[in-house]
Design a protein around this motif. Structure first.
Motif, PDB file in Angstrom:
ATOM      1  N   PHE B 162       0.894  -1.209  -0.015  1.00  0.00           N
ATOM      2  CA  PHE B 162       0.020  -0.045  -0.069  1.00  0.00           C
ATOM      3  C   PHE B 162       0.947   1.240   0.078  1.00  0.00           C
ATOM      4  O   PHE B 162       0.518   2.333  -0.731  1.00  0.00           O
ATOM      5  CB  PHE B 162      -0.915   0.158   1.195  1.00  0.00           C
ATOM      6  CG  PHE B 162      -2.374  -1.009   1.025  1.00  0.00           C
ATOM      7  CD1 PHE B 162      -2.355  -1.951  -0.015  1.00  0.00           C
ATOM      8  CD2 PHE B 162      -3.233  -1.008   1.981  1.00  0.00           C
ATOM      9  CE1 PHE B 162      -3.327  -2.524  -0.217  1.00  0.00           C
ATOM     10  CE2 PHE B 162      -4.382  -1.703   1.649  1.00  0.00           C
ATOM     11  CZ  PHE B 162      -4.332  -2.502   0.722  1.00  0.00           C
ATOM     12  N   HIS B 163       1.977   1.145   0.584  1.00  0.00           N
ATOM     13  CA  HIS B 163       3.006   2.367   0.714  1.00  0.00           C
ATOM     14  C   HIS B 163       3.537   2.622  -0.774  1.00  0.00           C
ATOM     15  O   HIS B 163       3.444   3.757  -1.320  1.00  0.00           O
ATOM     16  CB  HIS B 163       4.026   2.194   1.492  1.00  0.00           C
ATOM     17  CG  HIS B 163       5.072   3.098   1.483  1.00  0.00           C
ATOM     18  ND1 HIS B 163       4.934   4.375   1.849  1.00  0.00           N
ATOM     19  CD2 HIS B 163       6.386   3.159   0.873  1.00  0.00           C
ATOM     20  CE1 HIS B 163       5.989   4.965   1.660  1.00  0.00           C
ATOM     21  NE2 HIS B 163       6.963   4.537   1.189  1.00  0.00           N
ATOM     22  N   LEU B 166      -0.560   3.236  -2.982  1.00  0.00           N
ATOM     23  CA  LEU B 166      -1.617   3.740  -2.626  1.00  0.00           C
ATOM     24  C   LEU B 166      -0.885   5.120  -1.677  1.00  0.00           C
ATOM     25  O   LEU B 166      -1.784   5.884  -1.447  1.00  0.00           O
ATOM     26  CB  LEU B 166      -2.461   3.062  -1.648  1.00  0.00           C
ATOM     27  CG  LEU B 166      -3.128   1.750  -2.336  1.00  0.00           C
ATOM     28  CD1 LEU B 166      -4.133   1.445  -1.148  1.00  0.00           C
ATOM     29  CD2 LEU B 166      -3.722   2.053  -3.552  1.00  0.00           C
ATOM     30  N   THR B 168       0.239   5.137   1.366  1.00  0.00           N
ATOM     31  CA  THR B 168       0.090   5.216   2.723  1.00  0.00           C
ATOM     32  C   THR B 168       1.485   5.364   3.181  1.00  0.00           C
ATOM     33  O   THR B 168       2.628   5.108   2.724  1.00  0.00           O
ATOM     34  CB  THR B 168      -0.515   3.872   3.025  1.00  0.00           C
ATOM     35  OG1 THR B 168       0.192   2.902   2.720  1.00  0.00           O
ATOM     36  CG2 THR B 168      -1.917   3.800   2.583  1.00  0.00           C
ATOM     37  N   GLU B 177      -6.701   0.354   9.468  1.00  0.00           N
ATOM     38  CA  GLU B 177      -6.086   1.523   8.932  1.00  0.00           C
ATOM     39  C   GLU B 177      -5.833   1.185   7.381  1.00  0.00           C
ATOM     40  O   GLU B 177      -6.108   1.986   6.394  1.00  0.00           O
ATOM     41  CB  GLU B 177      -4.554   2.104   9.403  1.00  0.00           C
ATOM     42  CG  GLU B 177      -4.923   2.826  10.597  1.00  0.00           C
ATOM     43  CD  GLU B 177      -3.554   3.266  11.331  1.00  0.00           C
ATOM     44  OE1 GLU B 177      -2.597   3.342  10.672  1.00  0.00           O
ATOM     45  OE2 GLU B 177      -3.403   3.846  12.458  1.00  0.00           O
ATOM     46  N   LEU B 178      -5.127   0.063   7.188  1.00  0.00           N
ATOM     47  CA  LEU B 178      -4.763  -0.358   5.934  1.00  0.00           C
ATOM     48  C   LEU B 178      -6.297  -0.705   5.096  1.00  0.00           C
ATOM     49  O   LEU B 178      -6.369  -0.164   3.948  1.00  0.00           O
ATOM     50  CB  LEU B 178      -4.011  -1.815   5.730  1.00  0.00           C
ATOM     51  CG  LEU B 178      -2.717  -1.595   6.512  1.00  0.00           C
ATOM     52  CD1 LEU B 178      -1.898  -3.050   6.390  1.00  0.00           C
ATOM     53  CD2 LEU B 178      -1.680  -1.001   5.333  1.00  0.00           C
ATOM     54  N   ARG B 180      -8.871   1.084   5.693  1.00  0.00           N
ATOM     55  CA  ARG B 180      -9.655   2.120   5.623  1.00  0.00           C
ATOM     56  C   ARG B 180      -9.103   3.089   4.259  1.00  0.00           C
ATOM     57  O   ARG B 180      -9.670   3.659   3.381  1.00  0.00           O
ATOM     58  CB  ARG B 180      -9.363   3.029   6.605  1.00  0.00           C
ATOM     59  CG  ARG B 180     -10.398   2.830   7.859  1.00  0.00           C
ATOM     60  CD  ARG B 180     -11.736   3.131   7.482  1.00  0.00           C
ATOM     61  NE  ARG B 180     -12.368   2.634   8.696  1.00  0.00           N
ATOM     62  CZ  ARG B 180     -13.242   1.513   8.798  1.00  0.00           C
ATOM     63  NH1 ARG B 180     -13.165   0.718   7.771  1.00  0.00           N
ATOM     64  NH2 ARG B 180     -13.674   1.265   9.851  1.00  0.00           N
ATOM     65  N   ALA B 181      -7.630   2.566   4.192  1.00  0.00           N
ATOM     66  CA  ALA B 181      -7.140   3.141   3.011  1.00  0.00           C
ATOM     67  C   ALA B 181      -7.507   2.623   1.851  1.00  0.00           C
ATOM     68  O   ALA B 181      -7.669   3.189   0.619  1.00  0.00           O
ATOM     69  CB  ALA B 181      -5.462   2.958   3.078  1.00  0.00           C
ATOM     70  N   HIS B 184     -11.062   4.022   0.615  1.00  0.00           N
ATOM     71  CA  HIS B 184     -11.012   5.140   0.147  1.00  0.00           C
ATOM     72  C   HIS B 184     -10.258   5.157  -1.308  1.00  0.00           C
ATOM     73  O   HIS B 184     -10.966   5.505  -2.190  1.00  0.00           O
ATOM     74  CB  HIS B 184      -9.992   6.047   0.919  1.00  0.00           C
ATOM     75  CG  HIS B 184      -9.954   7.514   0.444  1.00  0.00           C
ATOM     76  ND1 HIS B 184     -10.869   8.425   0.466  1.00  0.00           N
ATOM     77  CD2 HIS B 184      -8.900   7.972  -0.188  1.00  0.00           C
ATOM     78  CE1 HIS B 184     -10.423   9.582  -0.237  1.00  0.00           C
ATOM     79  NE2 HIS B 184      -9.168   9.376  -0.766  1.00  0.00           N
ATOM     80  N   HIS B 185      -9.220   4.418  -1.423  1.00  0.00           N
ATOM     81  CA  HIS B 185      -8.860   4.390  -2.759  1.00  0.00           C
ATOM     82  C   HIS B 185      -9.917   3.586  -3.812  1.00  0.00           C
ATOM     83  O   HIS B 185      -9.889   3.770  -4.902  1.00  0.00           O
ATOM     84  CB  HIS B 185      -7.414   3.485  -2.656  1.00  0.00           C
ATOM     85  CG  HIS B 185      -7.128   2.570  -3.928  1.00  0.00           C
ATOM     86  ND1 HIS B 185      -6.668   2.960  -4.973  1.00  0.00           N
ATOM     87  CD2 HIS B 185      -7.159   1.243  -4.048  1.00  0.00           C
ATOM     88  CE1 HIS B 185      -6.256   2.135  -6.052  1.00  0.00           C
ATOM     89  NE2 HIS B 185      -6.756   1.063  -5.152  1.00  0.00           N
TER      90      HIS B 185
END
Lengths: 205, 452
Positions: B162-163, B166, B168, B177-178, B180-181, B184-185
């Motif tokens: 994800f970093h 996306l 993050t 948290e992951l 949620r990311a 959103h994406h």
């Protein structure tokens, strides 16, 4: 091309399938949880699947509950006649416009005690199929009398239906795709509230 | 690479293997608790098994009935004999509707057909929207499990993916948290998609409806927002009547994840006004499997993955150790029908313990089919040369009592050497038990005073 494949596939299937076996008699197999519907059992399951449950007396109390959510700052969209939202479904250009709306209010035709699933048809969503999934939170009303024991009774109750879409909705959306850690709120709502209403709900068409 | 070699790779990371094993067993245990709470669990399995057997025996009739009912509902029905045709049909639908951005919910069939690569090569943006599938798609790898596609990955690895993709923060490794990311994406993709593709869990012949089950709500998000909905199904997904959904929906989620039901069980009957709805019915080897009495029942599978979660080999070897995109017992029964030579060692990746058969909600005789496939593989001359040689040697020894006696005595002295030199794969991590001082024959002779 597709037409030819249809004949090829059906021909191959016809040639491959074995001699006809009988359809089982489901009643004779003794299916069903064998208990009368129990709202208490349903509440226990709803709790397990991460839904909040409130028992309210009538539609007035429901209105107050929704009003309270609105006062607290939530934008509200309602598919339930007699409950006003701050966003009107009839004025939307596209279901995409519901993105960002906080609370969706719907009424289920009935609930299923064995799994906490609520049955909603397209007309119960004001023909906005995305409603239960696109808002951030949903609240679903269901009559205290409108519960069936299991999925067999559920389909018997649905029977012949004429909607273009219907769904069983069981709690908030969730995922455990990262290390099997349960996270409430995947693509659908992050919070789900079931309002079990004792009296005064009109019969659904 | 053989299954054993690939499993060896997976086993290099011992803590990960232990975690994988334990986690899948936890899912199996959840399934057990949930199944035991259902008083009519065994009658349910029996009903599901017989409904599927009946359906397979009249499959052509039910497929035509489904087609006619779906068409009457305004759904366009397409037929694909193989993966290529399936991919072509999907591309044609997208091109005809001017769709360039496709959101997909989980569909093992499109994995089977390698749809994503084909569409991307033809200029379509394809976004998998199931969280696990999105993770492996970003990694450019296939799912390792049919229900939990990223079960082989740890949180930290997901954070890295994800970093990179996306944006993050580096080091984010909290599951919430992951998620949620990703929410959103992916919401952005849902809102701008031109078309949505879903799988089909059940297609009802009597009214032309099809049911799609998810927990995340991604099938609904895609299908209800996009102007075009394409649902792809293997031809074995059809069931005769709506009331049969009651049987299968009670079994599916309990068997898969130990939930009483999936969060969404969405029944699609007609397109919404202005929407196009397509169903693509795919054969791709299924009619060939149907023609084989020993393997026919594998078409009853509802893809719950209970057999994978319970399998002692799958749990310790991981989804990528299998040469087919579906691993575990059901994958090992399906794969040889697709390509017997390529997947010849999959039926051997089993202890034949029968746990898969015991948990299967539709009563597929998985371990028996694995054994049948072994026999087919050997008959076709596809077993490895050393195994053929060993079996011939064994046959030669066992045919004559004298050879058997000689070999028995020789083996007793040879055993310590097998352990010392780790000659057999079995001895790589454990010792064979030490041999007795005398053979059974010698013992019996002594006891009877010399006479046998």
């Amino acid at each position: 091309m597709s037409r030819a494949s249809r004949e090829v596939i059906l021909g191959a299937v016809s040639a491959a399938q074995p001699e006809s076996l009988p359809l089982p008699d489901l009643a004779a197999l003794g299916l069903g949880v064998g208990e009368r519907p129990s709202v208490a059992a349903a509440v226990a399951i709803l709790d397990q699947i991460g839904a909040r449950v409130l028992r309210l007396r009538d539609l007035n109390q429901v209105r107050q509950w929704v009003m309270q959510a609105h006062v607290e700052g939530a934008s509200v969209v309602s598919a339930v006649p007699g409950i006003e939202g701050s966003v009107r479904l009839g004025e939307l250009q596209s279901p995409r416009d519901l993105d960002g709306v906080e609370l969706g209010v719907m009424r289920a035709r009935f609930g299923v005690c064995e799994n906490g699933a609520l049955w909603l048809e397209e007309s119960d969503l004001a023909f906005c199929r995305a409603l239960p999934v696109i808002v951030q939170r949903w609240v679903v009303l269901v009559g205290a009398q409108d519960w069936v024991a299991d999925m067999h009774e559920a389909y018997a109750r649905i029977g012949q239906w004429h909607s273009g879409f219907g769904l069983f909705l069981a709690g908030p959306s969730k995922t455990a795709d990262i290390e099997q850690c349960l996270v409430i709120g995947a693509h659908g709502v992050v919070e789900a509230t079931v309002l079990i209403v004792d009296e005064g709900l009109e019969p659904l068409a | 690479m053989s299954h054993a070699q690939a499993a060896g790779e997976f086993l290099r990371d011992a803590p990960r293997t232990a975690w994988h094993d334990k986690t899948l067993w936890m899912v199996r245990a959840r399934r057990d608790v949930r199944a035991k709470a259902v008083p009519d669990w065994e009658p349910l399995r029996e009903a599901a098994s017989r409904i599927k057997e009946h359906t397979l025996s009249r499959l052509s009739q039910y497929l035509q009935q489904f087609e006619a009912a779906a068409q009457a509902n305004g759904v366009q029905v397409h037929w694909a004999a193989d993966a290529d045709e399936h991919n072509r049909i999907v591309l044609e639908i997208l091109q005809a509707s001017g769709s360039r951005r496709l959101v997909k919910s989980k569909s093992m069939l499109t994995e089977e057909c390698h749809l994503n690569g084909y569409l991307q090569a033809n200029g379509v943006e394809v976004v998998d929207t199931d969280l696990g599938e999105r993770i492996v798609q970003l990694q450019n790898t296939p799912p390792s499990h049919i229900v939990m596609p990223a079960i082989h990955l740890r949180r930290v690895e997901v954070g890295e993916v994800f970093h990179e993709h996306l944006g993050t923060p580096r080091g984010m490794d909290d599951a919430t948290e992951l998620t949620r990311a990703a929410r959103h994406h992916l919401r952005g993709h849902f809102l701008h998609a031109d078309a949505a593709l879903t799988g089909v869990n059940f297609a009802v012949a009597e009214n032309g409806a099809f049911v799609v089950c998810t927990n995340e709500g991604n099938a609904d998000m895609g299908a209800h927002l996009a102007p075009v909905h394409i649902a792809c199904m293997g031809l074995e997904k059809v069931i005769p009547r709506q009331e049969h959904l009651g049987v299968f929906l009670r079994l599916l989620a309990r068997s898969a994840t130990g939930q009483p039901s999936t969060v969404f069980a969405s029944h699609f009957v007609r397109p919404r006004p202005g929407q196009q709805m397509h169903v693509v019915i795919v054969d791709n080897g299924r009619s060939r499997q149907l023609a084989q009495p020993k393997f026919r029942k594998s078409l009853a599978c509802i893809r719950c993955a209970a057999c994978m979660n319970t399998c002692p080999v799958y749990r310790r070897s991981g989804g990528y150790s299998y040469s087919y995109f579906i691993g575990g017992p059901i994958g090992s029964v399906l794969a040889p029908n697709v390509d017997k030579a390529k997947h010849s060692d999959m039926p051997f990746a089993s202890t034949l313990c029968g746990s898969c058969t015991a948990v299967c909600p539709v009563k597929i005789d998985l371990h028996a089919q694995l054994l049948h496939w072994r026999q087919e593989v050997v008959k076709a001359g596809l077993s490895p040369w050393w195994k053929t040689l060993a079996m011939r040697g064994m046959q030669w020894v066992l045919r004559r009592p004298a050879r058997m006696q000689w070999a028995g005595g020789w083996m007793r002295r040879f055993l310590p050497l097998v352990n010392a030199l780790r000659l057999d794969p079995w001895t790589q991590s454990r010792d064979l038990p030490s041999a007795p001082k005398q053979t059974f024959r010698q013992w019996l002779q002594k006891r009877k005073g010399g006479e046998l």
